[in-house]
Design an enzyme around this catalytic site. Structure first.
Site, short mmCIF file in Angstrom:
data_model
loop_
_atom_site.label_atom_id
_atom_site.label_comp_id
_atom_site.label_asym_id
_atom_site.label_seq_id
_atom_site.Cartn_x
_atom_site.Cartn_y
_atom_site.Cartn_z
N THR A 168 14.69 31.22 96.31
CA THR A 168 14.09 32.49 96.98
C THR A 168 12.81 31.86 97.79
O THR A 168 12.65 30.77 97.52
CB THR A 168 12.84 32.90 95.48
OG1 THR A 168 14.11 33.97 94.68
CG2 THR A 168 12.21 34.44 95.74
N ARG A 196 24.12 42.74 90.40
CA ARG A 196 23.08 42.45 89.36
C ARG A 196 21.78 41.70 89.65
O ARG A 196 21.77 41.74 91.28
CB ARG A 196 23.24 40.76 89.22
CG ARG A 196 22.35 39.67 88.44
CD ARG A 196 21.15 39.00 89.07
NE ARG A 196 20.28 38.47 88.36
CZ ARG A 196 19.53 37.63 89.31
NH1 ARG A 196 19.86 37.32 90.95
NH2 ARG A 196 19.30 36.62 88.82
N GLY A 198 17.66 40.79 90.44
CA GLY A 198 16.40 39.74 89.72
C GLY A 198 15.70 41.01 89.11
O GLY A 198 15.57 41.36 89.69
N ASP A 199 14.77 39.56 90.10
CA ASP A 199 13.16 39.93 89.17
C ASP A 199 13.06 40.32 90.71
O ASP A 199 12.00 40.77 90.89
CB ASP A 199 12.70 38.73 89.04
CG ASP A 199 12.60 37.28 89.51
OD1 ASP A 199 13.38 37.01 90.19
OD2 ASP A 199 11.67 36.43 89.44
N GLY A 220 12.22 30.96 89.90
CA GLY A 220 14.07 30.52 89.12
C GLY A 220 14.32 31.59 88.80
O GLY A 220 14.94 32.36 89.09
N GLY A 222 15.68 34.86 87.31
CA GLY A 222 14.64 35.76 87.70
C GLY A 222 14.43 36.52 86.00
O GLY A 222 13.75 37.80 85.80
N1 ASP Z 1 14.44 34.24 91.95
C1 ASP Z 1 15.83 34.52 91.82
C2 ASP Z 1 16.90 35.77 90.09
O1 ASP Z 1 16.90 35.76 89.86
C3 ASP Z 1 16.81 33.53 92.30
C4 ASP Z 1 15.99 32.20 92.46
O2 ASP Z 1 14.87 32.32 92.86
O3 ASP Z 1 16.43 31.10 92.03
O4 ASP Z 1 17.04 36.07 91.58
#
Ligand code: ASP
Length: 318
Positions: A168, A196, A198-199, A220, A222
């Site tokens: 990200t 899907r 994410g956060d 990370g 999410g």
């Molecule tokens: N946070 C992001 C997600 O979950 C992916 C990542 O930061 O690795 O979509």
């Protein structure tokens, strides 16, 4: 003035600083910096040429938050428009009475507001990587034919690998008026289940800014930040009187309470209204960057290491 970004934001730092120096707002800086990462074909976790979902389609998530008004714009599952951060920003600039648009609605809005479209969002290399990943889980044949309505549940569990192929970009900025903005953009986990989210586009989970206290962005897994409300937690803990350092560590410690098996890595970047900043990560050796108005070049800082349980079967990212 201050800009703080995840390490992969380096390519956008000069543009972000130029925006602030030219009298632009914190939001101008966040958007300008993020767009360069979204356009970077070598960055596979954000924008153009990011990692696709299990069907080989690129679905982008992004959000931007104005710490002065708490106005926010966010898009999820955006296809065909590489600058997800700009589409997210237009949601608040055009005063749409919504915060988050997903999928076809987000694409319709992007088209209506004149966002830049790109016909082909993936390079051959990334397509080959997707095919190779499916081949390693015994689904090469499936990838070639993709029968409609084929079950994906088990395939996704085998193929997704967020410890290694995800990422990200985070940008946070404070402008000369003291306004704070935070922005997040991602293509999410590689080989994820279609649809899907994410956060990153979830205000409060992957992104939160409030001029009165500070701001936080996450990177990370999410699902963890969604379940713990991580970005908002950091800001709320500061509101409750914690220092930036305590607030960030407490929000990371909260992740220990999460049950289930999908627990892996998490990182956050946060700043307070005085311009103090912090980066934490659950993996060693992670860095972030920052630049103030009087610095000719950005500086790299090692993130503080926070131990998190790891119950995900995949290997940690290198
Ligand atoms: N946070 C992001 C997600 O979950 C992916 C990542 O930061 O690795 O979509």
């Amino acid at each position: 003035m201050l800009i703080v970004a995840s390490h992969n934001g380096a390519i956008g730092m000069r543009q972000a600083k130029a925006a602030l120096e030219g009298g632009g707002s914190a939001m101008d800086a966040v958007e300008a910096g993020t767009r360069l990462v979204e356009a970077n074909p070598a960055e596979h976790s954000v924008g153009y040429n990011g990692y696709p979902n299990i069907l080989g389609e690129l679905e982008l998530d992004a959000s931007i938050m104005d710490g002065r008004t708490l106005n926010s714009g966010a898009v999820a599952l955006l296809r065909g428009y590489p600058y997800a951060i700009s589409v997210a920003r237009q949601i608040l600039e055009r005063k749409l009475p919504h915060v988050l648009l997903a999928g076809e609605g987000a694409e319709r809005f992007a088209r209506e507001t004149g966002a830049e479209k790109r016909g082909e969002m993936l390079s051959d290399d990334i397509r080959q990587m997707w095919q190779a990943r499916l081949a390693t889980v015994g689904a090469a044949q499936w990838a070639a034919s993709q029968p409609a309505d084929a079950p994906l549940l088990d395939l996704v569990k085998l193929a997704t690998d967020p410890q290694r192929v995800a990422g990200t970009v985070n940008f946070l900025a404070i402008d000369s008026a003291g306004n704070i903005c935070s922005g997040v953009s991602t293509s999410g986990w590689a080989w994820k289940y279609p649809g899907r989210i994410g956060d990153s586009p979830i205000i409060g989970a992957g992104n939160y800014a409030d001029n009165r206290y500070g701001a936080c962005c996450c990177m990370g897994m999410g699902e963890m930040a969604i379940r713990a409300g991580t970005a908002r937690s950091v800001v709320l803990y500061m509101r409750m009187g914690m220092s930036l350092d305590e607030a960030a560590h407490t929000a990371m410690r909260d992740l220990h309470d999460l049950g289930g098996e999908y627990i892996g890595h998490m990182s956050l970047l946060a700043l307070d209204r005085h311009g103090e900043h912090i980066g934490l990560a659950s993996e060693a050796g992670r860095k972030y960057i920052y630049q103030t108005g009087d610095m000719p070049q950005y500086a790299e800082v090692e993130r503080g290491l926070v131990d998190l349980p790891r119950r995900w079967a995949g290997e940690p990212r290198g």
